[in-house]
Scaffold this motif. Structure first.
Motif, PDB file in Angstrom:
ATOM      1  N   LYS A   1     -13.560  -3.972  19.184  1.00 27.10           N
ATOM      2  CA  LYS A   1     -12.154  -3.901  18.764  1.00 27.10           C
ATOM      3  C   LYS A   1     -11.573  -2.545  19.115  1.00 27.10           C
ATOM      4  O   LYS A   1     -12.305  -1.595  19.401  1.00 27.10           O
TER       5      LYS A   1
ATOM      6  N   PRO B   1     -10.302   1.101  19.034  1.00 30.31           N
ATOM      7  CA  PRO B   1     -10.891   2.169  18.224  1.00 30.31           C
ATOM      8  C   PRO B   1      -9.929   2.857  17.249  1.00 30.31           C
ATOM      9  O   PRO B   1     -10.346   3.730  16.506  1.00 30.31           O
TER      10      PRO B   1
ATOM     11  N   ASN C   1      -6.037   2.701  14.722  1.00 26.60           N
ATOM     12  CA  ASN C   1      -5.376   1.909  13.678  1.00 26.60           C
ATOM     13  C   ASN C   1      -4.035   1.338  14.112  1.00 26.60           C
ATOM     14  O   ASN C   1      -3.386   0.642  13.335  1.00 26.60           O
ATOM     15  N   TRP C   2      -3.611   1.644  15.328  1.00 29.67           N
ATOM     16  CA  TRP C   2      -2.247   1.299  15.717  1.00 29.67           C
ATOM     17  C   TRP C   2      -2.100  -0.055  16.396  1.00 29.67           C
ATOM     18  O   TRP C   2      -1.090  -0.729  16.217  1.00 29.67           O
TER      19      TRP C   2
ATOM     20  N   LEU D   1       5.017  -3.570  13.757  1.00 29.13           N
ATOM     21  CA  LEU D   1       4.054  -2.614  13.202  1.00 29.13           C
ATOM     22  C   LEU D   1       3.846  -2.816  11.702  1.00 29.13           C
ATOM     23  O   LEU D   1       2.715  -2.896  11.225  1.00 29.13           O
TER      24      LEU D   1
ATOM     25  N   GLN E   1     -17.535   3.268  16.735  1.00 26.79           N
ATOM     26  CA  GLN E   1     -16.072   3.295  16.559  1.00 26.79           C
ATOM     27  C   GLN E   1     -15.424   1.955  16.949  1.00 26.79           C
ATOM     28  O   GLN E   1     -14.413   1.551  16.380  1.00 26.79           O
TER      29      GLN E   1
ATOM     30  N   HIS F   1     -15.221  -1.210  11.948  1.00 27.59           N
ATOM     31  CA  HIS F   1     -14.199  -2.143  11.455  1.00 27.59           C
ATOM     32  C   HIS F   1     -14.655  -2.880  10.194  1.00 27.59           C
ATOM     33  O   HIS F   1     -13.844  -3.476   9.496  1.00 27.59           O
TER      34      HIS F   1
ATOM     35  N   LYS G   1     -13.446  -0.755   6.805  1.00 24.94           N
ATOM     36  CA  LYS G   1     -12.024  -0.451   6.623  1.00 24.94           C
ATOM     37  C   LYS G   1     -11.740  -0.114   5.161  1.00 24.94           C
ATOM     38  O   LYS G   1     -12.229  -0.803   4.261  1.00 24.94           O
TER      39      LYS G   1
ATOM     40  N   VAL H   1      -7.392   0.903   7.032  1.00 23.17           N
ATOM     41  CA  VAL H   1      -7.549   1.835   8.165  1.00 23.17           C
ATOM     42  C   VAL H   1      -9.021   2.163   8.404  1.00 23.17           C
ATOM     43  O   VAL H   1      -9.862   2.038   7.515  1.00 23.17           O
ATOM     44  N   ILE H   2      -9.283   2.582   9.639  1.00 23.43           N
ATOM     45  CA  ILE H   2     -10.626   3.059   9.985  1.00 23.43           C
ATOM     46  C   ILE H   2     -10.526   4.548  10.348  1.00 23.43           C
ATOM     47  O   ILE H   2      -9.468   5.002  10.779  1.00 23.43           O
TER      48      ILE H   2
ATOM     49  N   ASP I   1      -1.863  11.421  15.171  1.00 20.25           N
ATOM     50  CA  ASP I   1      -1.272  10.095  14.966  1.00 20.25           C
ATOM     51  C   ASP I   1       0.259  10.128  15.002  1.00 20.25           C
ATOM     52  O   ASP I   1       0.883   9.143  15.407  1.00 20.25           O
TER      53      ASP I   1
ATOM     54  N   TYR J   1       6.319   3.435   6.757  1.00 14.71           N
ATOM     55  CA  TYR J   1       5.136   2.574   6.866  1.00 14.71           C
ATOM     56  C   TYR J   1       4.050   3.300   7.658  1.00 14.71           C
ATOM     57  O   TYR J   1       2.889   3.342   7.242  1.00 14.71           O
ATOM     58  N   ALA J   2       4.448   3.857   8.796  1.00 13.57           N
ATOM     59  CA  ALA J   2       3.472   4.531   9.657  1.00 13.57           C
ATOM     60  C   ALA J   2       2.800   5.689   8.914  1.00 13.57           C
ATOM     61  O   ALA J   2       1.579   5.857   8.983  1.00 13.57           O
TER      62      ALA J   2
ATOM     63  N   ILE K   1      -0.692   4.176   7.591  1.00 12.39           N
ATOM     64  CA  ILE K   1      -1.612   4.400   8.715  1.00 12.39           C
ATOM     65  C   ILE K   1      -2.013   5.873   8.831  1.00 12.39           C
ATOM     66  O   ILE K   1      -3.196   6.203   8.772  1.00 12.39           O
ATOM     67  N   ILE K   2      -1.015   6.743   8.978  1.00 10.06           N
ATOM     68  CA  ILE K   2      -1.321   8.140   9.328  1.00 10.06           C
ATOM     69  C   ILE K   2      -2.072   8.871   8.202  1.00 10.06           C
ATOM     70  O   ILE K   2      -3.164   9.402   8.425  1.00 10.06           O
TER      71      ILE K   2
ATOM     72  N   GLY L   1      -5.470   7.242   7.238  1.00 11.81           N
ATOM     73  CA  GLY L   1      -6.393   7.470   8.359  1.00 11.81           C
ATOM     74  C   GLY L   1      -6.889   8.910   8.393  1.00 11.81           C
ATOM     75  O   GLY L   1      -8.068   9.170   8.633  1.00 11.81           O
TER      76      GLY L   1
END
Lengths: 259, 174
Positions: A105, A107, A109-110, A177, B23, B28, B31, B35-36, B116, B134-135, B139-140, B143
């Protein structure tokens, strides 16, 4: 006293024994039961080492059997998935399909891109369509000798022509997203006169030539109208669980053949 | 080149290869909050902080290329960002009064946020996807925190790989 006389009145030796038994038997029973219990306890203590060993052997056996059960359950699930894929393959005899396994998969998160274990060696081409028995997964974006990358339906790079069978509306399903984290995508370009409703199924329209018609994309979760009321879009729950995709079918589209 | 040094390069390559495999596959399954962690970025930061030499630049470029090859989009941005990360850490290497796992964790978390944000800008904001909140919060930041936390495992690994090239007395045990 009455009892004593009655006992003495008959056979004297038998009566004496009977008398003794009558008096002592309950007590004997009590003591014997205690003795059995104590004896059993000492026997247990004496054989404790054996029990420990037996217990270990039995535990090992149970562990091995549990491991076997887990493996069998895993095989059963795999079997069900593969059977469903086979049924899908048989239900679309017009398509040339090849089964593939997901091996890696993205690598980060995006993006929602994964790698499958077949590529040029199985005649897979860029833009071939990827499905599971549940519905559309995405399309092939890059092909190597024995691998190919698949862009998922929920990736922001993805855009699919869609049809709503109930209303016969044509729309576009795009990756978003903020929605992709929940395995959802956005259905847009819908006419404001359209009567979209939650629960409506969304399929590929076949327009655009990349995806064949009639592959299930998902179901509408929520319809959102803009403040002015001129346009609306919908959130679509995808049919495929992208977190747990393991086996897929690649439809080798004839238009992607190199002339 | 001495055999020992060749072996050191081979060991570094093997470690990077294993991290790349991890990775793109097993990570995965770990998580957290959707996020990873970025193990390769973490390893670039740790390696550069420990090593402090131009070797770290090569290490950064190699890890960036791996991220690009396995990644979804055009090759280049991860390579460039990992190289710049290595460069930044090399420059900071001599200025740090203390170089240990906790400093590395902090560095990884901060650099991960910047990294990121740049990815988000180039791949999303420029293409009209401007969901910054959201980002940032989905995510950011998660992460970055996760990457920072796993650095507690990456740092000793990189220390074992790069310690020979570190300046004497510069790297502390923890």
């Amino acid at each position: 006293m009455g009892i004593s006389f009655a006992l003495v009145g008959g056979n004297s030796s038998l009566t004496g024994t009977n008398f003794a038994e009558v008096i002592t038997s309950p007590v004997q029973g009590f003591f014997t039961s205690i003795g059995n219990g104590v004896g059993g306890f000492f026997e247990f203590i004496g054989q404790a080492g054996n029990y420990k060993e037996e217990n270990k052997v039995l535990r090992d056996e149970v562990d091995a059997k549990e491991q076997t059960i887990r493996e069998l359950e895993s095989y059963q699930q795999e079997n069900q998935r593969l059977r469903a894929l086979l049924e899908l393959k048989e239900s679309y005899p017009q398509y040339d399909m090849v089964g593939c396994e997901v091996i890696a998969k993205e690598p980060g998160n995006w993006f929602h891109v994964f790698t499958i274990d077949k590529g040029k060696n199985y005649n897979i081409k860029k833009d071939d369509v990827v499905v599971t028995h549940k519905g559309l997964v995405g399309r092939v974006s890059q092909v190597g000798e024995n691998w190919a990358k698949v862009v998922s339906l929920i990736d922001t790079e993805s855009s699919v022509g869609a049809l709503l069978p109930r209303t016969q509306d044509i729309a576009i399903v795009d990756g978003d997203l903020a929605l992709s984290g929940n395995g959802q995508c956005r259905l847009s370009a819908v006419s404001n006169t359209s009567a979209l409703a939650a629960g409506d199924e969304v399929e590929t329209s076949g327009l655009g030539g990349v995806y064949p018609k009639g592959l299930l994309i998902g179901t509408i979760k929520e319809v959102i109208n803009d403040a002015v009321g001129y346009s609306s879009y919908a959130i679509v729950d995808t049919a495929v669980d992208f977190e747990h995709v393991r086996e897929v079918l690649v439809i080798r589209m004839p238009q992607n053949e190199i002339p | 080149m001495q055999t020992k040094q060749v072996m050191r390069y081979v060991l570094t390559g093997v470690v990077v290869f294993l991290l790349a495999l991890f990775q793109t596959t097993l990570i995965h399954s770990f998580k957290l909050f959707g996020v990873i962690p970025n193990l390769l970025l973490s390893s670039v930061v740790c390696y550069s902080l420990i090593c402090g030499e131009n070797k770290a630049m090569v290490f950064g470029i190699a890890c960036g290329l791996i991220l690009d090859f396995y990644g979804a989009r055009a090759v280049g941005i991860n390579t460039l960002l990992c190289m710049l990360t290595a460069l930044g850490c090399i420059l900071l290497h001599d200025g740090l009064f203390s170089n240990n796992a906790f400093v590395a964790m902090l560095f990884v978390a901060v650099i991960s946020v910047i990294y990121d944000l740049i990815i988000f800008f180039f791949y999303f904001v420029l293409w009209g996807q401007t969901d910054v909140l959201y980002a940032l919060f989905r995510i950011i930041l998660p992460g970055a925190i996760y990457s920072g936390l796993v650095t507690i495992f990456i740092y000793p690994l990189m220390r074992a790989v790069a310690l020979e090239w570190a300046a004497p007395g510069h790297v502390k045990r923890w």
